[in-house]
Design a protein around this motif. Structure first.
Motif, PDB file in Angstrom:
ATOM      1  N   HIS A 112       0.842  -1.191   0.000  1.00  0.00           N
ATOM      2  CA  HIS A 112       0.000   0.000   0.000  1.00  0.00           C
ATOM      3  C   HIS A 112       0.880   1.244   0.000  1.00  0.00           C
ATOM      4  CE1 HIS A 112      -4.119  -1.602   1.606  1.00  0.00           C
ATOM      5  NE2 HIS A 112      -3.914  -1.867   0.343  1.00  0.00           N
ATOM      6  N   ALA A 113       0.358   2.339  -0.529  1.00  0.00           N
ATOM      7  CA  ALA A 113       1.161   3.552  -0.660  1.00  0.00           C
ATOM      8  C   ALA A 113       1.514   4.175   0.686  1.00  0.00           C
ATOM      9  CB  ALA A 113       0.420   4.569  -1.526  1.00  0.00           C
ATOM     10  N   THR A 114       0.623   4.071   1.691  1.00  0.00           N
ATOM     11  CA  THR A 114       0.900   4.738   2.970  1.00  0.00           C
ATOM     12  C   THR A 114       2.175   4.201   3.605  1.00  0.00           C
ATOM     13  OG1 THR A 114      -1.475   5.098   3.319  1.00  0.00           O
ATOM     14  CG2 THR A 114      -0.040   5.343   5.233  1.00  0.00           C
ATOM     15  N   GLY A 115       2.293   2.894   3.698  1.00  0.00           N
ATOM     16  CA  GLY A 115       3.511   2.310   4.245  1.00  0.00           C
ATOM     17  C   GLY A 115       4.617   2.222   3.215  1.00  0.00           C
ATOM     18  N   GLY A 116       4.255   1.784   2.007  1.00  0.00           N
ATOM     19  CA  GLY A 116       5.261   1.461   0.995  1.00  0.00           C
ATOM     20  C   GLY A 116       5.921   2.644   0.326  1.00  0.00           C
ATOM     21  N   LEU A 117       5.269   3.818   0.326  1.00  0.00           N
ATOM     22  CA  LEU A 117       5.868   5.001  -0.289  1.00  0.00           C
ATOM     23  C   LEU A 117       6.015   6.161   0.695  1.00  0.00           C
ATOM     24  CD1 LEU A 117       4.137   5.072  -3.813  1.00  0.00           C
ATOM     25  CD2 LEU A 117       6.318   4.041  -3.169  1.00  0.00           C
ATOM     26  N   CYS A 118       4.941   6.457   1.431  1.00  0.00           N
ATOM     27  CA  CYS A 118       4.993   7.599   2.352  1.00  0.00           C
ATOM     28  C   CYS A 118       6.029   7.373   3.448  1.00  0.00           C
ATOM     29  CB  CYS A 118       3.614   7.845   2.970  1.00  0.00           C
ATOM     30  SG  CYS A 118       2.319   8.142   1.742  1.00  0.00           S
ATOM     31  N   GLU A 158       4.227  14.313  20.172  1.00  0.00           N
ATOM     32  CA  GLU A 158       4.409  15.746  19.936  1.00  0.00           C
ATOM     33  C   GLU A 158       3.501  16.272  18.826  1.00  0.00           C
ATOM     34  OE1 GLU A 158       8.400  17.185  19.477  1.00  0.00           O
ATOM     35  OE2 GLU A 158       9.185  15.837  21.021  1.00  0.00           O
ATOM     36  N   GLN A 159       3.411  15.534  17.708  1.00  0.00           N
ATOM     37  CA  GLN A 159       2.584  15.997  16.594  1.00  0.00           C
ATOM     38  C   GLN A 159       1.942  14.810  15.895  1.00  0.00           C
ATOM     39  OE1 GLN A 159       4.646  18.160  13.488  1.00  0.00           O
ATOM     40  NE2 GLN A 159       2.786  18.578  12.330  1.00  0.00           N
ATOM     41  N   VAL A 160       0.654  14.969  15.567  1.00  0.00           N
ATOM     42  CA  VAL A 160      -0.052  14.002  14.732  1.00  0.00           C
ATOM     43  C   VAL A 160      -0.303  14.684  13.387  1.00  0.00           C
ATOM     44  CG1 VAL A 160      -2.154  12.652  14.411  1.00  0.00           C
ATOM     45  CG2 VAL A 160      -1.127  12.834  16.684  1.00  0.00           C
ATOM     46  N   LEU A 161       0.234  14.102  12.318  1.00  0.00           N
ATOM     47  CA  LEU A 161       0.091  14.666  10.979  1.00  0.00           C
ATOM     48  C   LEU A 161      -0.856  13.779  10.180  1.00  0.00           C
ATOM     49  CD1 LEU A 161       0.937  16.723   8.796  1.00  0.00           C
ATOM     50  CD2 LEU A 161       2.834  15.191   8.228  1.00  0.00           C
ATOM     51  N   GLU A 162      -2.101  14.210  10.082  1.00  0.00           N
ATOM     52  CA  GLU A 162      -3.113  13.487   9.310  1.00  0.00           C
ATOM     53  C   GLU A 162      -3.100  14.008   7.878  1.00  0.00           C
ATOM     54  OE1 GLU A 162      -6.810  11.131   8.641  1.00  0.00           O
ATOM     55  OE2 GLU A 162      -5.105  11.015  10.015  1.00  0.00           O
ATOM     56  N   PHE A 163      -3.217  13.097   6.918  1.00  0.00           N
ATOM     57  CA  PHE A 163      -3.281  13.526   5.520  1.00  0.00           C
ATOM     58  C   PHE A 163      -4.393  12.798   4.804  1.00  0.00           C
ATOM     59  CE2 PHE A 163      -0.769   9.671   5.034  1.00  0.00           C
ATOM     60  CZ  PHE A 163      -1.135   9.182   3.789  1.00  0.00           C
ATOM     61  N   TYR A 164      -4.752  13.294   3.643  1.00  0.00           N
ATOM     62  CA  TYR A 164      -5.728  12.626   2.781  1.00  0.00           C
ATOM     63  C   TYR A 164      -5.106  12.451   1.402  1.00  0.00           C
ATOM     64  CZ  TYR A 164      -9.501  11.791  -0.461  1.00  0.00           C
ATOM     65  OH  TYR A 164     -10.280  11.242  -1.452  1.00  0.00           O
ATOM     66  N   GLY A 165      -5.331  11.295   0.817  1.00  0.00           N
ATOM     67  CA  GLY A 165      -4.859  11.034  -0.536  1.00  0.00           C
ATOM     68  C   GLY A 165      -5.248   9.631  -0.937  1.00  0.00           C
ATOM     69  N   SER A 166      -5.068   9.312  -2.190  1.00  0.00           N
ATOM     70  CA  SER A 166      -5.305   7.953  -2.673  1.00  0.00           C
ATOM     71  C   SER A 166      -4.199   7.578  -3.631  1.00  0.00           C
ATOM     72  CB  SER A 166      -6.673   7.845  -3.365  1.00  0.00           C
ATOM     73  OG  SER A 166      -6.728   8.677  -4.509  1.00  0.00           O
ATOM     74  N   THR A 167      -4.014   6.289  -3.814  1.00  0.00           N
ATOM     75  CA  THR A 167      -2.914   5.801  -4.637  1.00  0.00           C
ATOM     76  C   THR A 167      -2.928   6.416  -6.023  1.00  0.00           C
ATOM     77  OG1 THR A 167      -2.947   3.700  -3.454  1.00  0.00           O
ATOM     78  CG2 THR A 167      -1.868   3.732  -5.600  1.00  0.00           C
ATOM     79  N   GLU A 168      -4.099   6.425  -6.647  1.00  0.00           N
ATOM     80  CA  GLU A 168      -4.179   6.859  -8.033  1.00  0.00           C
ATOM     81  C   GLU A 168      -4.668   8.288  -8.181  1.00  0.00           C
ATOM     82  OE1 GLU A 168      -8.236   4.963  -7.261  1.00  0.00           O
ATOM     83  OE2 GLU A 168      -6.327   5.319  -6.285  1.00  0.00           O
ATOM     84  N   GLY A 169      -5.181   8.894  -7.093  1.00  0.00           N
ATOM     85  CA  GLY A 169      -5.861  10.174  -7.191  1.00  0.00           C
ATOM     86  C   GLY A 169      -4.935  11.369  -7.294  1.00  0.00           C
ATOM     87  N   ASN A 170      -5.536  12.530  -7.599  1.00  0.00           N
ATOM     88  CA  ASN A 170      -4.764  13.765  -7.732  1.00  0.00           C
ATOM     89  C   ASN A 170      -5.178  14.793  -6.680  1.00  0.00           C
ATOM     90  OD1 ASN A 170      -7.261  14.578  -8.679  1.00  0.00           O
ATOM     91  ND2 ASN A 170      -6.466  15.646 -10.472  1.00  0.00           N
TER      92      ASN A 170
END
Length: 573
Positions: free
Chosen positions: A224-230, A311-323
């Protein structure tokens, strides 16, 4: 992010090689007591690159990677990218028809597996319709000539010559295929270009503020992109260390963090929910600079802040294929990001009113979409552009690609990516995720395709018709699987359970079962789900037989008392 250009010859492997040259002796990855320095990671990747070219695998070809998190995982796709070979990252939990489909659409002639996944591949080999050669890493190869560890021993560890190995390649070429569930029912292979991977990895290397002294804990799957790329980008591009775990364990999590001196970890919302629901642990206040990820519910977020003191929680939104991508840099609990009014023109996202019956954006009298006002719920869409950040490269299946494009949204000829996600935005510009739309829901951090689950369950003896949907369970993230079905006289609950467990991964197996005399349909003969979702698993609203798959027991009749216990969080789901 500057310098990421689709027509540039600078590829994702160039980014990683630059980090290797800067930090050769620092530790790049640790896994189960073993470690690789940056130089060793690069040498391993180079062997995979030379092995591929030695086998006649050429630029533009694809190799399927089908195995759980391992020390070699990143080195494989990194190495193959050095010679222009794309890697299809196959979910290692898949089996049967879903696995067969994923392998077919990858177009790969070779698959790299390990002893754990080899059996699942062998089970579908004859159904692939073409020859696919299997290679095994980590021991356990059934034949000596399929032992990839042995094959690599005589292969050069020197870097392939950039000018020849990557001649003619640009950042718009395909680097990876990452699979995502969609409304078609089976996994779709999102085509991820080098520019897209660079965007992911550089984006998180920058947004996390990571450095050479950071050790980033990743127990999420690398397919998955969250673990595998981010997570990989945050660790490796800045000289840090990726502390890799095979899979998440709530009981081992804080010991791992403390023993490996981790400074950050990457999450999905479900992981955080497990942590806050787990008994207090001696190491749970180990100092951490940051947790970053997506899908974190507001109530879990608040409990994390109170209990773990990150100290900090960084929440993001995105999808593997999305823009469409958003970051919540200022820690607004529950939000996935913010675009203030004075910056709206700098971003490509809009929320448009959505018709839940047609599952299409609403249109006005002029035929254009209607943008949501603050507080209104709508589908998030992203204007498709030419930059890496706003482009949409689509899927291996061109028809699936076209279904995600919304045309003529606000002007004739414009094109927007449909995220398939419902959101709302407040007056201050903060975005809040509401729910997924269509035939997919999330459970256990995975997308569950109702079409695929329905197809499998329909094969079980005694099942005449089946309607699959997700229902909310208090204290959990996403939606739990529920099935409304019409049963034949020979329907047997034990057989249903055994067959569903054999055919579906754990996260896709239905937790609730509702027996109905018939299934309601719309005027166009689509199964109605809205009323079923609203009924949930509440016996007070449902007169038909209800069952709950009680952990460790199996399906049991669901009455008001049991429903109350589920609502109260008595069961670990």
């Amino acid at each position: 992010m500057k310098g990421i250009e689709p027509d540039s010859p600078w590829l994702l492997c160039d980014d990683i090689e630059a980090a290797v040259d800067k930090h050769p002796q620092r530790t790049a990855i640790t896994f189960e007591g073993k470690s690789l320095t940056y130089a060793q990671l690069d040498a391993m990747a180079n062997r995979f690159a030379h092995w591929a070219t030695g086998r006649g695998i050429k630029k533009g070809d694809t190799i399927a990677l089908f195995m759980p998190n391992r020390l070699e995982y990143v080195a494989i796709w990194y190495g193959l990218s050095k010679v222009g070979v794309a890697t299809a990252l196959i979910n290692n939990n898949q089996a049967g028809p879903a696995l067969c489909h994923s392998l077919k659409i990858s177009g790969a002639a070779h698959v790299i597996a390990d002893a754990e996944t080899a059996a699942a591949f062998e089970a579908v080999r004859e159904d692939l319709g073409r020859k696919m050669t299997e290679w095994i890493v980590g021991g356990g190869a059934p034949r000596a000539d399929r032992d990839l560890d042995q094959a690599l021993k005589g292969v050069s560890s020197l870097r392939p010559t950039r000018e020849t190995a990557r001649y003619g390649l640009t950042a718009k070429d395909t680097a990876l295929f990452i699979y995502t569930s969609g409304t078609t029912g089976l996994p779709k292979a999102a085509r991820v270009t080098h520019a897209r991977v660079e965007t992911y990895m550089r984006g998180f290397a920058g947004s996390t503020g990571s450095g050479p002294l950071d050790r980033i804990y990743c127990c999420l799957p690398l397919y998955h992109a969250t673990g595998g790329l981010c997570a990989v980008g945050a660790a490796l591009l800045n000289g840090g260390t990726l502390v890799l775990k095979k899979k998440f364990s709530a009981s081992q999590f804080w010991d791992d963090i403390a023993e490996n001196r981790c400074t950050m970890f990457v999450y999905i919302g479900e992981l955080c929910r497990y942590l806050v629901n787990h008994p207090e642990h001696a190491n749970e206040r180990t100092p951490l600079k940051m947790a970053f990820g997506n899908g974190l519910r507001g109530d879990v977020w608040e409990r994390m802040n109170q209990r773990f003191k990150i100290e900090q929680v960084l929440e993001f939104y995105g999808s593997t294929e999305g823009n469409v991508s958003l970051f919540n840099f200022d820690g607004k609990v529950g939000a996935i990001g913010r675009i203030p009014k004075f910056l709206r023109k700098r971003f490509n996202i809009k929320l448009v009113k959505f018709d839940v019956e047609t599952e299409e954006p609403e249109r006005n009298a002029q035929g254009f979409c209607i943008e949501c006002k603050p507080g209104e719920i709508g589908e998030a869409i992203g204007a498709i552009g030419t930059e890496a950040r706003t482009s949409f490269t689509g899927y291996a299946d061109k028809a699936a690609t076209e279904k995600k494009v919304l045309r003529g949204a606000f002007a004739a000829g414009d094109a927007w990516f449909r995220t398939g996600d419902l959101m709302r935005q407040d007056e201050e510009g903060y975005f809040y995720f509401v729910d997924r739309i269509g035939d997919t829901f999330r459970w256990k951090g995975e997308n569950v395709s109702t079409g695929e689950v329905s197809e499998r369950l329909s094969e079980i003896p005694g099942v005449k018709e089946v309607n699959v949907y997700g229902v909310a369970v208090p204290g959990t993230d996403g939606r739990a699987g529920m099935v409304s079905l019409v049963a034949a006289p020979d329907f047997d609950l034990a057989t249903f359970q055994a067959r569903s467990e054999a055919m579906l991964p754990p996260y896709a197996q239905p937790l609730f079962l509702r027996l109905k005399p018939e299934i309601e349909t719309t005027g166009t003969f689509k199964y109605r789900k809205m009323d079923l979702v609203e009924d949930g698993f509440d016996p007070a609203r449902i007169s038909e037989p209800l069952y709950f798959k009680q952990p460790g027991v199996g399906y049991v009749p669901l009455d008001a008392d049991l429903a109350g216990r589920i609502q109260g969080g008595e069961f670990k789901l």
